[in-house]
Design an enzyme around this catalytic site. Structure first.
Site, PDB file in Angstrom:
ATOM      1  N   ASP A  58       0.446 -11.274  34.703  1.00 18.79           N
ATOM      2  CA  ASP A  58       1.521 -12.211  35.071  1.00 18.79           C
ATOM      3  C   ASP A  58       1.761 -13.283  34.016  1.00 18.79           C
ATOM      4  O   ASP A  58       2.207 -14.391  34.325  1.00 18.79           O
ATOM      5  CB  ASP A  58       1.231 -12.878  36.425  1.00 18.79           C
ATOM      6  CG  ASP A  58       1.244 -11.888  37.585  1.00 18.79           C
ATOM      7  OD1 ASP A  58       1.979 -10.889  37.500  1.00 18.79           O
ATOM      8  OD2 ASP A  58       0.513 -12.111  38.561  1.00 18.79           O
ATOM      9  N   GLY A  92       4.017 -12.924  31.775  1.00 23.55           N
ATOM     10  CA  GLY A  92       5.446 -12.864  31.475  1.00 23.55           C
ATOM     11  C   GLY A  92       5.820 -11.732  30.544  1.00 23.55           C
ATOM     12  O   GLY A  92       6.893 -11.742  29.941  1.00 23.55           O
ATOM     13  N   LYS A 126       6.367   1.519  29.773  1.00 26.16           N
ATOM     14  CA  LYS A 126       5.228   0.900  30.456  1.00 26.16           C
ATOM     15  C   LYS A 126       4.254   2.039  30.742  1.00 26.16           C
ATOM     16  O   LYS A 126       4.255   2.626  31.826  1.00 26.16           O
ATOM     17  CB  LYS A 126       5.695   0.240  31.757  1.00 26.16           C
ATOM     18  CG  LYS A 126       4.595  -0.413  32.581  1.00 26.16           C
ATOM     19  CD  LYS A 126       4.248  -1.780  32.082  1.00 26.16           C
ATOM     20  CE  LYS A 126       3.280  -2.487  33.041  1.00 26.16           C
ATOM     21  NZ  LYS A 126       2.851  -3.806  32.528  1.00 26.16           N
ATOM     22  N   ASP A 163       7.727  -3.467  37.702  1.00 25.08           N
ATOM     23  CA  ASP A 163       7.912  -3.804  36.287  1.00 25.08           C
ATOM     24  C   ASP A 163       8.487  -2.629  35.510  1.00 25.08           C
ATOM     25  O   ASP A 163       9.388  -2.787  34.676  1.00 25.08           O
ATOM     26  CB  ASP A 163       6.585  -4.238  35.664  1.00 25.08           C
ATOM     27  CG  ASP A 163       6.123  -5.608  36.145  1.00 25.08           C
ATOM     28  OD1 ASP A 163       6.930  -6.323  36.760  1.00 25.08           O
ATOM     29  OD2 ASP A 163       4.958  -5.950  35.891  1.00 25.08           O
ATOM     30  N   GLY A 218       2.003  -3.439  27.484  1.00 24.81           N
ATOM     31  CA  GLY A 218       0.659  -3.193  27.985  1.00 24.81           C
ATOM     32  C   GLY A 218       0.528  -3.559  29.451  1.00 24.81           C
ATOM     33  O   GLY A 218       1.518  -3.800  30.156  1.00 24.81           O
ATOM     34  N   ALA A 219      -0.706  -3.608  29.917  1.00 24.86           N
ATOM     35  CA  ALA A 219      -1.003  -3.983  31.302  1.00 24.86           C
ATOM     36  C   ALA A 219      -2.086  -5.051  31.281  1.00 24.86           C
ATOM     37  O   ALA A 219      -3.092  -4.905  30.582  1.00 24.86           O
ATOM     38  CB  ALA A 219      -1.473  -2.764  32.097  1.00 24.86           C
ATOM     39  N   GLY A 220      -1.872  -6.132  32.026  1.00 24.57           N
ATOM     40  CA  GLY A 220      -2.853  -7.211  32.006  1.00 24.57           C
ATOM     41  C   GLY A 220      -2.931  -7.847  30.630  1.00 24.57           C
ATOM     42  O   GLY A 220      -1.921  -8.141  30.002  1.00 24.57           O
ATOM     43  N   THR A 229       6.763 -20.658  29.818  1.00 19.79           N
ATOM     44  CA  THR A 229       6.562 -21.769  30.736  1.00 19.79           C
ATOM     45  C   THR A 229       6.508 -21.267  32.173  1.00 19.79           C
ATOM     46  O   THR A 229       7.368 -20.500  32.596  1.00 19.79           O
ATOM     47  CB  THR A 229       7.711 -22.783  30.605  1.00 19.79           C
ATOM     48  OG1 THR A 229       7.880 -23.124  29.240  1.00 19.79           O
ATOM     49  CG2 THR A 229       7.428 -24.035  31.413  1.00 19.79           C
ATOM     50  N   SER A 238      13.123 -20.130  34.373  1.00 15.61           N
ATOM     51  CA  SER A 238      14.487 -19.926  34.849  1.00 15.61           C
ATOM     52  C   SER A 238      14.497 -18.780  35.843  1.00 15.61           C
ATOM     53  O   SER A 238      13.866 -17.746  35.608  1.00 15.61           O
ATOM     54  CB  SER A 238      15.436 -19.612  33.679  1.00 15.61           C
ATOM     55  OG  SER A 238      16.726 -19.270  34.173  1.00 15.61           O
TER      56      SER A 238
END
Length: 225
Positions: A13, A15, A38, A55, A118-120, A178, A208
């Site tokens: 997570d 981003g 992915k 995702d 990637g993942a994580g 952010t 946003s």
């Protein structure tokens, strides 16, 4: 000339998908054939009898090169846990060579701009011997590092950058993402990372909820790559 990058983050997570989708759409606006992959995703829902990861669906929709879901996300696992544990629960073995084969096959589709997400974070196990970073090493694409700007990010970011360098890969640049709740001393933390990284700061992405608001930032980010 084709541009290809591997997108990683400091943690789950951070981003990564937000950045991947934003860049793929920016590439489309620039008139390029964009392709996002992915290769492995943990955490999926059953849709019309098939497992689908949100995702991966977003990446598929943002790509101008149309591929079947199975090529965009060849390994999808139902539980939203560490991929190697989710695979073990399903009686599956994930190998770096198998994932690499899926990726190389998908990249044969004509494209000008490709992102492999990637993942994580960087050191995510695939099995008891291999990690997702082994895939990035085999691809040898420049790395886009997405940093989740929250308390603890300095340690996560510096260690991730050190691991990428130890694997012999170059960081094309890093992105300060952010969170919804902006961390204290945000500017000072960005300045600290900027002083410690050789790789350039590509963008500071504000929070946003409207993708349209972010389009100019991603257009500029795309041009910086």
């Amino acid at each position: 000339m084709k541009k290809r990058f591997f997108v990683t983050g400091t943690n789950t997570d951070a981003g990564k998908t937000y950045v991947t989708v934003g860049l793929l759409k920016a590439a489309q606006r620039a008139g390029l054939r964009s392709l996002g992959l992915k290769p492995i995703a943990a955490g999926a829902q059953w849709i019309d009898g098939k497992l689908r990861n949100d995702d991966a669906l977003r990446i598929q929709a943002a790509s101008s090169v149309i591929l079947p879901y199975e090529q965009v996300n060849p390994v999808v696992l139902e539980e939203a846990i560490a991929p190697h544990i989710a695979a073990a629960h399903e009686g599956r073995l994930i190998t770096a060579s198998r994932l690499q084969g899926f990726i190389q096959g998908a990249l044969l589709s004509p494209n000008d701009f490709a992102l492999v997400e990637g993942a994580g974070g960087w050191r995510v196990p695939l099995n008891d011997r291999e990690m997702l970073s082994d895939i990035a090493k085999s691809l040898n694409f420049p790395i886009i590092l997405v940093i989740d700007m929250r308390l603890g990010c300095l340690n996560h970011a510096i260690l991730t950058a050190e691991a990428i360098a130890a694997d012999g890969l170059s960081i094309a640049g890093w992105i300060a993402n952010t969170g919804q709740d902006k961390m204290p001393c945000f500017d000072e933390n960005v300045a600290t990372l900027s002083s410690m990284f050789l790789a350039p700061l590509l963008a500071v992405l504000p929070w946003s909820s409207d993708e349209k608001d972010a389009e100019p930032l991603f257009d500029a980010l795309f041009k910086a790559l």
